[in-house]
Design a protein around this motif. Structure first.
Motif, mmCIF file in Angstrom:
data_model
loop_
_atom_site.group_PDB
_atom_site.id
_atom_site.type_symbol
_atom_site.label_atom_id
_atom_site.label_comp_id
_atom_site.label_asym_id
_atom_site.label_seq_id
_atom_site.Cartn_x
_atom_site.Cartn_y
_atom_site.Cartn_z
ATOM 1 N N UNK A 221 41.399 35.364 31.378
ATOM 2 C CA UNK A 221 40.401 35.349 32.435
ATOM 3 C C UNK A 221 39.450 36.535 32.260
ATOM 4 N N UNK A 222 38.127 36.254 32.276
ATOM 5 C CA UNK A 222 37.165 37.343 32.124
ATOM 6 C C UNK A 222 36.840 37.985 33.463
ATOM 7 N N UNK A 223 36.016 39.022 33.399
ATOM 8 C CA UNK A 223 35.555 39.689 34.621
ATOM 9 C C UNK A 223 34.591 38.771 35.372
ATOM 10 N N UNK A 224 33.687 38.142 34.593
ATOM 11 C CA UNK A 224 32.655 37.304 35.208
ATOM 12 C C UNK A 224 33.152 35.874 35.356
ATOM 13 N N UNK A 225 32.409 35.084 36.140
ATOM 14 C CA UNK A 225 32.786 33.678 36.338
ATOM 15 C C UNK A 225 32.367 32.858 35.127
ATOM 16 N N UNK A 226 32.951 31.664 34.995
ATOM 17 C CA UNK A 226 32.458 30.711 34.008
ATOM 18 C C UNK A 226 32.523 29.323 34.639
ATOM 19 N N UNK A 227 32.057 28.328 33.928
ATOM 20 C CA UNK A 227 31.936 26.983 34.499
ATOM 21 C C UNK A 227 33.291 26.393 34.908
ATOM 22 N N UNK A 228 34.376 26.851 34.248
ATOM 23 C CA UNK A 228 35.688 26.230 34.504
ATOM 24 C C UNK A 228 36.510 26.962 35.559
ATOM 25 N N UNK B 178 37.733 37.577 37.376
ATOM 26 C CA UNK B 178 38.588 38.509 38.124
ATOM 27 C C UNK B 178 37.909 39.065 39.384
ATOM 28 N N UNK B 179 36.626 39.404 39.286
ATOM 29 C CA UNK B 179 35.965 40.022 40.439
ATOM 30 C C UNK B 179 35.864 39.026 41.602
ATOM 31 N N UNK B 180 35.459 37.786 41.288
ATOM 32 C CA UNK B 180 35.351 36.774 42.350
ATOM 33 C C UNK B 180 36.713 36.520 42.987
ATOM 34 N N UNK C 95 39.395 38.612 43.136
ATOM 35 C CA UNK C 95 39.829 39.750 43.953
ATOM 36 C C UNK C 95 39.080 39.768 45.275
ATOM 37 N N UNK C 96 37.760 39.497 45.199
ATOM 38 C CA UNK C 96 36.975 39.486 46.441
ATOM 39 C C UNK C 96 37.470 38.353 47.352
ATOM 40 N N UNK C 97 37.698 37.159 46.785
ATOM 41 C CA UNK C 97 38.118 36.021 47.608
ATOM 42 C C UNK C 97 39.465 36.265 48.270
ATOM 43 N N UNK C 98 40.481 36.635 47.481
ATOM 44 C CA UNK C 98 41.832 36.754 48.058
ATOM 45 C C UNK C 98 41.990 38.045 48.854
ATOM 46 N N UNK C 99 41.318 39.116 48.433
ATOM 47 C CA UNK C 99 41.359 40.371 49.201
ATOM 48 C C UNK C 99 40.724 40.170 50.569
ATOM 49 N N UNK C 100 39.559 39.530 50.594
ATOM 50 C CA UNK C 100 38.905 39.286 51.882
ATOM 51 C C UNK C 100 39.722 38.319 52.731
ATOM 52 N N UNK C 101 40.390 37.346 52.084
ATOM 53 C CA UNK C 101 41.218 36.393 52.858
ATOM 54 C C UNK C 101 42.304 37.166 53.624
ATOM 55 N N UNK C 102 42.928 38.156 52.949
ATOM 56 C CA UNK C 102 43.974 38.958 53.614
ATOM 57 C C UNK C 102 43.393 39.767 54.769
ATOM 58 N N UNK D 279 43.433 25.702 40.953
ATOM 59 C CA UNK D 279 43.562 26.310 39.618
ATOM 60 C C UNK D 279 42.338 27.196 39.316
ATOM 61 N N UNK D 280 41.153 26.756 39.775
ATOM 62 C CA UNK D 280 39.936 27.522 39.471
ATOM 63 C C UNK D 280 39.953 28.885 40.164
#
Ligand code: HEM
Ligand code: HEM
Length: 177
Positions: free
Chosen positions: A1-8, A12-14, A16-23, A171-172
């Motif tokens: 998994x890279x730092x940045x997003x990809x089509x699939x 990592x940053x997205x 961490x932001x998603x699950x960290x903010x969810x908590x 999975x995404x």
């Protein structure tokens, strides 16, 4: 998994932001629920003390998340449907609008506000009523609306990917890249 997003999948940053903010958002709604269900109890006093600083932290993270989203535009996993896209957009809008209205009210109240020990608003004599009115009318209701959207979001995230041929969205966001 890279730092940045990809089509699939999300990077990592997205994630961490998603699950960290969810908590943090789960905690934020726990503080609001304790306020409604057990006002002035020891639990309420303990939890409510964190509501305003946590709300400010969520606003900062949401703004960082929008900046990250824009810098990854065109290389993120595509939304699986228009309702999904609109739902995500609405959650972004609310997680920015809700704390912003509250901070304007906080300023307008003239009371000092020192989140995390930083003297963000030193306070002043008197009040600015028109800065307080929007949050008085909408802050709580928009907050509960966001919670309803999040519940729907979680249900749909769990449902998608169970049916044959459906995109496995979990999975995404969670699985191995
Ligand atoms: C994403 C961030 C936030 C969320 C999701 C949120 C959510 C909520 C909810 C659901 C309530 C309603 C409780 C009830 O029905 O009585 C509430 C109340 C309140 N919140 Fe927040 N809040 C956030 C940020 C903030 C911030 C940044 C501040 C102040 C700087 C703040 C100050 C208050 C106050 C004073 C109340 C009680 C008065 C009212 O209901 O409007 N909140 N919040
Ligand atoms: C346990 C709780 C949660 C689960 C299981 C979950 C699940 C997911 C999944 C699987 C995706 C990927 C969707 C896709 O690829 O199309 C996603 C994306 C997204 N989720 Fe959640 N989520 C949760 C909590 C939250 C919360 C609390 C928010 C509130 C802001 C949120 C906002 C978003 C947004 C805006 C997206 C779009 C991608 C992005 O821009 O980051 N989620 N979620």
């Amino acid at each position: 998994m890279g730092i940045r997003d990809c089509k699939e999948c999300y990077g990592a940053v997205s994630r961490w932001l998603h699950w960290g903010m969810a908590l943090l958002i789960a905690w934020q709604f726990a503080t609001a629920s304790a306020r409604v269900l057990a006002k002035d109890s020891a639990l309420d006093q303990f939890m409510w003390a964190t509501h305003k600083p946590m709300g400010l932290l969520l606003l900062i993270l949401a703004l960082l998340r929008v900046a990250w989203l824009l810098s990854n535009a065109g290389r993120r996993p595509p939304s699986i449907s228009t309702p999904a896209r609109l739902g995500h957009l609405a959650m972004y809008a609310l997680v920015i609008a809700i704390p912003t209205l509250a901070l304007l009210r906080q300023y307008g109240s003239g009371r000092a506000f020192s989140p995390f020990g930083l003297s963000l608003m030193p306070g002043f004599e008197g009040k600015i009523e028109w800065l307080m009115a929007p949050a008085n009318l909408f802050h709580g209701w928009l907050g509960w609306l966001l919670l309803a959207l999040i519940v729907g979001h979680i249900v749909m995230a769990l449902l998608h990917g169970r049916r044959p041929g459906d995109e496995d969205v979990m999975r995404r966001m969670w699985g191995k890249g």
